[in-house]
Design an enzyme around this catalytic site. Sequence first.
Site, PDB file in Angstrom:
ATOM      1  CG  ASN A   1      -1.670   1.264   1.430  1.00  0.00           C
ATOM      2  OD1 ASN A   1      -1.858   2.026   0.469  1.00  0.00           O
ATOM      3  ND2 ASN A   1      -2.131   1.522   2.642  1.00  0.00           N
ATOM      4  CD1 TRP A   2       3.703   1.309  -2.701  1.00  0.00           C
ATOM      5  CD2 TRP A   2       3.601   2.406  -4.658  1.00  0.00           C
ATOM      6  NE1 TRP A   2       4.539   0.670  -3.578  1.00  0.00           N
ATOM      7  CE2 TRP A   2       4.491   1.316  -4.784  1.00  0.00           C
ATOM      8  CE3 TRP A   2       3.373   3.223  -5.767  1.00  0.00           C
ATOM      9  CZ2 TRP A   2       5.161   1.043  -5.986  1.00  0.00           C
ATOM     10  CZ3 TRP A   2       4.031   2.950  -6.951  1.00  0.00           C
ATOM     11  CH2 TRP A   2       4.916   1.872  -7.052  1.00  0.00           C
ATOM     12  CE  LYS A   3       0.557   3.573   4.777  1.00  0.00           C
ATOM     13  NZ  LYS A   3       0.321   3.650   6.181  1.00  0.00           N
TER      14      LYS A   3
ATOM     15  CG  HIS B   1      -5.594   1.769   5.251  1.00  0.00           C
ATOM     16  ND1 HIS B   1      -5.131   2.712   6.130  1.00  0.00           N
ATOM     17  CD2 HIS B   1      -4.567   0.906   5.032  1.00  0.00           C
ATOM     18  CE1 HIS B   1      -3.869   2.432   6.432  1.00  0.00           C
ATOM     19  NE2 HIS B   1      -3.500   1.341   5.773  1.00  0.00           N
TER      20      HIS B   1
ATOM     21  CD  GLU C   1      -2.672   5.461   6.778  1.00  0.00           C
ATOM     22  OE1 GLU C   1      -2.720   5.546   5.533  1.00  0.00           O
ATOM     23  OE2 GLU C   1      -1.684   4.992   7.388  1.00  0.00           O
TER      24      GLU C   1
ATOM     25  CD  GLU D   1      -3.379  -2.730   7.259  1.00  0.00           C
ATOM     26  OE1 GLU D   1      -2.300  -3.001   6.740  1.00  0.00           O
ATOM     27  OE2 GLU D   1      -3.961  -1.646   7.088  1.00  0.00           O
TER      28      GLU D   1
ATOM     29  N   GLY E   1       2.553   2.124  10.553  1.00  0.00           N
ATOM     30  CA  GLY E   1       3.454   3.267  10.392  1.00  0.00           C
ATOM     31  C   GLY E   1       4.177   3.648  11.669  1.00  0.00           C
TER      32      GLY E   1
ATOM     33  CB  SER F   1       5.465  -1.853  11.702  1.00  0.00           C
ATOM     34  OG  SER F   1       5.032  -0.536  11.972  1.00  0.00           O
TER      35      SER F   1
ATOM     36  N   GLY G   1       2.926  -1.258   4.178  1.00  0.00           N
ATOM     37  CA  GLY G   1       2.921   0.169   3.834  1.00  0.00           C
ATOM     38  C   GLY G   1       4.324   0.632   3.486  1.00  0.00           C
ATOM     39  N   GLY G   2       4.977   1.277   4.451  1.00  0.00           N
ATOM     40  CA  GLY G   2       6.280   1.915   4.230  1.00  0.00           C
ATOM     41  C   GLY G   2       7.298   1.058   3.489  1.00  0.00           C
TER      42      GLY G   2
HETATM   43  C1  PEP Z   1      -0.571   0.046   5.790  1.00  0.00           C
HETATM   44  O1  PEP Z   1      -0.543   1.153   5.310  1.00  0.00           O
HETATM   45  O2  PEP Z   1      -1.511  -0.707   5.529  1.00  0.00           O
HETATM   46  C2  PEP Z   1       0.526  -0.380   6.664  1.00  0.00           C
HETATM   47  C3  PEP Z   1       0.454  -1.544   7.227  1.00  0.00           C
HETATM   48  O3  PEP Z   1       1.575   0.507   6.817  1.00  0.00           O
HETATM   49  P1  PEP Z   1       3.024   0.195   7.492  1.00  0.00           P
HETATM   50  O4  PEP Z   1       3.506  -1.122   6.909  1.00  0.00           O
HETATM   51  O5  PEP Z   1       3.892   1.331   7.088  1.00  0.00           O
HETATM   52  O6  PEP Z   1       2.812   0.090   8.953  1.00  0.00           O
END
Ligand code: PEP
Length: 254
Positions: free
Chosen positions: A13-15, A99, A101, A171, A177, A217, A238-239
């Site tokens: 997930n690049w956000k 999600h 966010e 999640e 994040g 993470s 994500g990241g």
């Molecule tokens: C996400 O955005 O779904 C996520 C899990 O982010 P991260 O891996 O950066 O915690």
Amino acid sequence: MSECKRRRMIAGNWKMYKSQAETRAFFEAFLPLVADVTDLDIVVAPPYTSLGVAVDLADGTNVGVSAQNLDWRKEGAFTGEVSAVMLKDAGCQYVIIGHSERRQYFGETDSGVAQKTKAALDAGLTPIVCVGELLQDREQGRTEAVLSQQFIGGPGSLTADEFSRILIAYEPVWAIGTGKVATPEIAAAAHRFLRQCVAEQYSAEHAAAVRILYGGSVKPENIQGLRAQEDLDGALVGGASLDAKSFADIVKCK
Ligand code: PEP
């Protein structure tokens, strides 16, 4: 619960990151690194503006493209929105829904998640539906109550046939994040609980078949322990999915 072989998935997930040029550079670096991967589904979810580039570059490869959101309506005077039909038309195969966010910053509700999930299925997209508790929920011993509520109000409101066409991403919001990954045991317990919800709402077969990803993470350094948990069917990253090498390392973890 009956045994069932589930195909794993690693989704990135690049956000709200990466221009079209950066998307191109990512795919040029990433595709050769994962070209020999056949035993799991690989998915990348760029922002809307990079979907076209991603779809073109992923065409004919083992990488699928996902959007990060959609509007449940087909079309209309809804400035700034993009429908499931439009995402399908743009070449997407998947869409992330609910999600944390989106729940936190854009007021998404469980019933909105249900509407979006149905719209995605109707358009022929595969939804990846996110659920997860806040830190305060966990600290107050409310994790299962929150997961159950999000499940029942969201994906749990689908028909049994619809439900068999979605994935769930667990999640925990406190792990997204933050660099604070859930221990494999914490993640596995939540996945087991979600499967139990599925069994109660649908059937033991649905519970054994549904793919549940862990997100929060995930990095090359911690994927091994998560990978070892049989109730985890992969990860939503994500990241670490923004970097071709680190995302490929996660995909290729054995
Ligand atoms: C996400 O955005 O779904 C996520 C899990 O982010 P991260 O891996 O950066 O915690």
